[in-house]
Design an enzyme around this catalytic site. Structure first.
Site, PDB file in Angstrom:
ATOM      1  N   LYS A   1       0.806  -1.030  -0.143  1.00  0.00           N
ATOM      2  CA  LYS A   1      -0.208   0.129   0.121  1.00  0.00           C
ATOM      3  C   LYS A   1       0.831   1.258   0.094  1.00  0.00           C
ATOM      4  O   LYS A   1       2.047   1.111   0.331  1.00  0.00           O
ATOM      5  CB  LYS A   1      -1.074   0.054   1.120  1.00  0.00           C
ATOM      6  CG  LYS A   1      -2.211  -1.213   0.795  1.00  0.00           C
ATOM      7  CD  LYS A   1      -3.330  -1.132   1.808  1.00  0.00           C
ATOM      8  CE  LYS A   1      -4.236  -2.035   1.303  1.00  0.00           C
ATOM      9  NZ  LYS A   1      -5.430  -2.388   2.159  1.00  0.00           N
TER      10      LYS A   1
ATOM     11  N   ARG B   1      -3.192 -10.219   5.047  1.00  0.00           N
ATOM     12  CA  ARG B   1      -3.554 -10.186   3.274  1.00  0.00           C
ATOM     13  C   ARG B   1      -2.339  -9.695   2.520  1.00  0.00           C
ATOM     14  O   ARG B   1      -2.130  -8.614   2.703  1.00  0.00           O
ATOM     15  CB  ARG B   1      -4.968  -9.394   3.237  1.00  0.00           C
ATOM     16  CG  ARG B   1      -5.275  -9.603   1.771  1.00  0.00           C
ATOM     17  CD  ARG B   1      -6.778  -8.668   1.765  1.00  0.00           C
ATOM     18  NE  ARG B   1      -7.138  -8.524   0.307  1.00  0.00           N
ATOM     19  CZ  ARG B   1      -6.604  -7.749  -0.570  1.00  0.00           C
ATOM     20  NH1 ARG B   1      -5.649  -7.016  -0.245  1.00  0.00           N
ATOM     21  NH2 ARG B   1      -7.246  -7.887  -1.823  1.00  0.00           N
TER      22      ARG B   1
HETATM   23  C1  7PJ Z   1      -8.253  -4.792   1.570  1.00  0.00           C
HETATM   24  C2  7PJ Z   1      -8.888  -5.734   1.146  1.00  0.00           C
HETATM   25  C3  7PJ Z   1      -7.617  -4.963   2.932  1.00  0.00           C
HETATM   26  C4  7PJ Z   1      -9.288  -6.480   3.242  1.00  0.00           C
HETATM   27  C5  7PJ Z   1      -8.218  -4.619  -0.534  1.00  0.00           C
HETATM   28  C6  7PJ Z   1      -5.474  -3.542  -2.035  1.00  0.00           C
HETATM   29  C7  7PJ Z   1      -6.799  -3.052  -2.281  1.00  0.00           C
HETATM   30  N1  7PJ Z   1      -9.731  -6.507   2.076  1.00  0.00           N
HETATM   31  N2  7PJ Z   1      -9.140  -5.754  -0.316  1.00  0.00           N
HETATM   32  N3  7PJ Z   1      -8.582  -5.790   3.636  1.00  0.00           N
HETATM   33  N4  7PJ Z   1      -7.627  -4.086   0.415  1.00  0.00           N
HETATM   34  N5  7PJ Z   1      -9.999  -7.198   4.442  1.00  0.00           N
HETATM   35  O1  7PJ Z   1      -5.218  -4.686  -1.931  1.00  0.00           O
HETATM   36  O2  7PJ Z   1      -4.390  -2.642  -1.932  1.00  0.00           O
HETATM   37  O3  7PJ Z   1      -6.654  -4.004   3.374  1.00  0.00           O
HETATM   38  S1  7PJ Z   1      -8.031  -4.082  -2.161  1.00  0.00           S
END
Ligand code: 7PJ
Length: 355
Positions: A297, A332
Site C-alpha cells: 500500500k 492479506r
Molecule cells: C483490503 C481488502 C484490505 C481486506 C483490498 C489492495 C486494495 N480486503 N481488499 N483488507 N484491500 N480485508 O489490496 O491494496 O486491506 S483491495
C-alpha cells in the site's frame, strides 16, 4: 464525561518461554487466548473527541471490580475459535489474487481465468492458508464495477479452483457475488464495506454460512482519499467495527464467523495508517480475529520511499511483523512466500526456536 466509552489497549508483549513463565506466575495475561502475553494495558475512557488514558499493569486491570472493565478484559484475553475452519495458533496468510484488468499492483497480469487459477495455485504452494479472489478493484480512485462483469470475472476462477487445498475467500462488496462464490466453494466473504454496500449482504452472509471479514473504510473507493479526517482514528475505527460486528450478529451471523480489519489505506492518510498500526492491539477488545492488509500500500512508500507497489515488499513484511507482534491473526498479502519467511524468522527469533 458524557457518553464515555471504555477501551483497553494491551501493551508490553512477551513471547515464547517468557510468555509462558509470565502467564504461569500470573504477571501477564494471554492476548486473544494465543501464545503472546501482555504485561501492561492502556485504559482509555471517553470518546474519539475527548479521552482519558491511564497506563496500568495488566494484573491491576485483572483485579478491577468494574464490571465493564472485566467484560472487556474477557474479550481481549478469550481464545478465538477457528476462523473458516482454520486454527489461529500461528499467523495465517491470505494470498491476494486479483482478477481485475486495472489492479494496481500486478498490472492486470492475472486478469484471465487460467492465469488467476494458476496464480492461486502458486500462492497455495507458497504456503497461503487462504486465497482471496477479487474481481472489483477497490484501490483509491477506482470506479465501481457492474455486478455482471464482476461475476463473469470471478465465477470461472472459483470453478477452476474446485477441489483446491487452500480456503477460498471472495473479496467483494456484492451479495450476489458472495452467494455465487459460496456455491462454488468459497468459505469467506471479505467485504471492504463491512456488509454495508449492498443491502442484501448481511442476509447473504447469514444464509450462506460464509465467514466474514468486516473492514473499516471511510467513504467510497473513488473519493476516499480526498482529505479524510478523524478526531482519533484508532477509536473511530474501533467503534465502527464494533457497530458492524453488532449488526452482523443481529442479522444471524455468529461471532465465531467474524473477523475485523482496520482497512489500511481506505480513507486514511499516512498518519492515520501509522496510528492504526501503532494502536492495533486495541482492536482485540472487539473479541474477534484481526486481519491486517498492508501489502504494497501507498503508505509504505510514504514512510520510506517506494514509488511502485513492487518496491514496497520489504516494508510490507515489516508491517505484517508489526501486526503479528501485537497478536493480529491474519495477513492479506501479495507475496506469500516472502511474508511467510519474514513472519517465520520474526516468530522464531521472538520465541528463540524454529517450529
Ligand atoms: C483490503 C481488502 C484490505 C481486506 C483490498 C489492495 C486494495 N480486503 N481488499 N483488507 N484491500 N480485508 O489490496 O491494496 O486491506 S483491495
Amino acid at each position: 464525561m458524557t457518553d464515555a466509552k471504555l477501551y483497553l489497549r494491551p501493551l508490553g508483549f512477551l513471547y515464547g518461554d517468557a510468555a509462558d513463565a509470565a502467564l504461569n506466575s500470573g504477571v501477564a495475561l494471554p492476548l486473544a487466548g494465543g501464545p503472546i502475553a501482555f504485561t501492561a494495558v492502556e485504559l482509555i475512557e471517553g470518546s474519539a473527541s475527548e479521552s482519558e488514558r491511564q497506563l496500568l499493569a495488566a494484573t491491576a486491570v485483572a483485579a478491577s471490580r468494574d464490571r465493564d472493565v472485566a467484560a472487556l478484559l474477557d474479550r481481549v484475553t478469550a481464545p478465538r475459535p477457528p476462523f473458516a475452519g482454520l486454527l489461529l495458533d500461528r499467523p495465517l496468510i491470505m494470498g491476494i489474487v486479483n482478477v481485475t484488468p486495472d489492479s494496481f499492483s500486478d498490472g492486470g497480469l492475472y486478469d484471465k481465468t487460467d492465469g488467476a487459477v494458476m496464480h492461486a495455485a502458486e500462492l497455495a504452494k507458497a504456503g497461503a492458508d487462504i486465497v482471496d479472489i477479487g474481481g472489483e478493484s477497490t484501490r483509491p480512485g477506482s470506479d465501481a464495477v457492474q455486478e455482471a462483469d464482476e461475476l463473469a470475472r470471478v465465477v470461472p476462477v472459483l470453478e477452476g479452483l474446485s477441489g483446491f487445498n487452500a480456503v477460498i475467500s471472495i473479496d467483494t462488496r456484492k451479495a450476489r457475488v458472495a452467494r455465487a462464490a459460496a456455491e462454488a466453494g468459497a468459505k469467506i466473504f471479505n467485504d471492504v464495506s463491512a456488509l454495508t454496500h449492498d443491502k442484501d449482504s448481511l442476509a447473504a452472509a447469514a444464509e450462506t454460512g460464509l465467514a466474514v471479514v468486516l473492514m473499516h473504510a471511510k467513504g467510497e473507493p473513488k473519493t476516499m482519499q480526498d482529505d479524510p479526517r478523524y478526531d482519533d482514528v484508532a477509536l473511530e475505527v474501533y467503534d465502527y467495527l464494533a457497530s458492524r460486528i453488532a449488526a452482523a450478529e443481529a442479522a444471524g451471523i455468529d461471532r465465531a464467523r467474524i473477523a475485523a480489519d482496520p482497512g489500511l489505506g481506505f480513507g486514511k492518510t499516512l498518519t492515520h495508517n501509522l496510528a492504526i498500526l501503532a494502536n492495533l492491539s486495541l482492536l482485540h477488545g472487539l473479541g474477534v480475529p484481526l486481519l491486517v492488509g498492508a501489502s504494497r500500500k501507498r503508505f509504505i512508500g510514504g514512510v520510506s520511499g517506494g514509488e511502485t507497489p513492487e518496491t514496497r515488499e520489504p516494508g510490507s513484511y515489516a508491517a505484517a511483523i508489526a501486526g503479528a507482534a501485537q497478536g493480529a491473526q491474519l495477513f492479506r498479502v501479495h507475496d506469500v512466500a516472502g511474508t511467510r519467511q519474514a513472519l517465520a524468522v520474526w516468530l522464531a527469533s521472538a520465541v528463540g526456536k524454529g517450529s
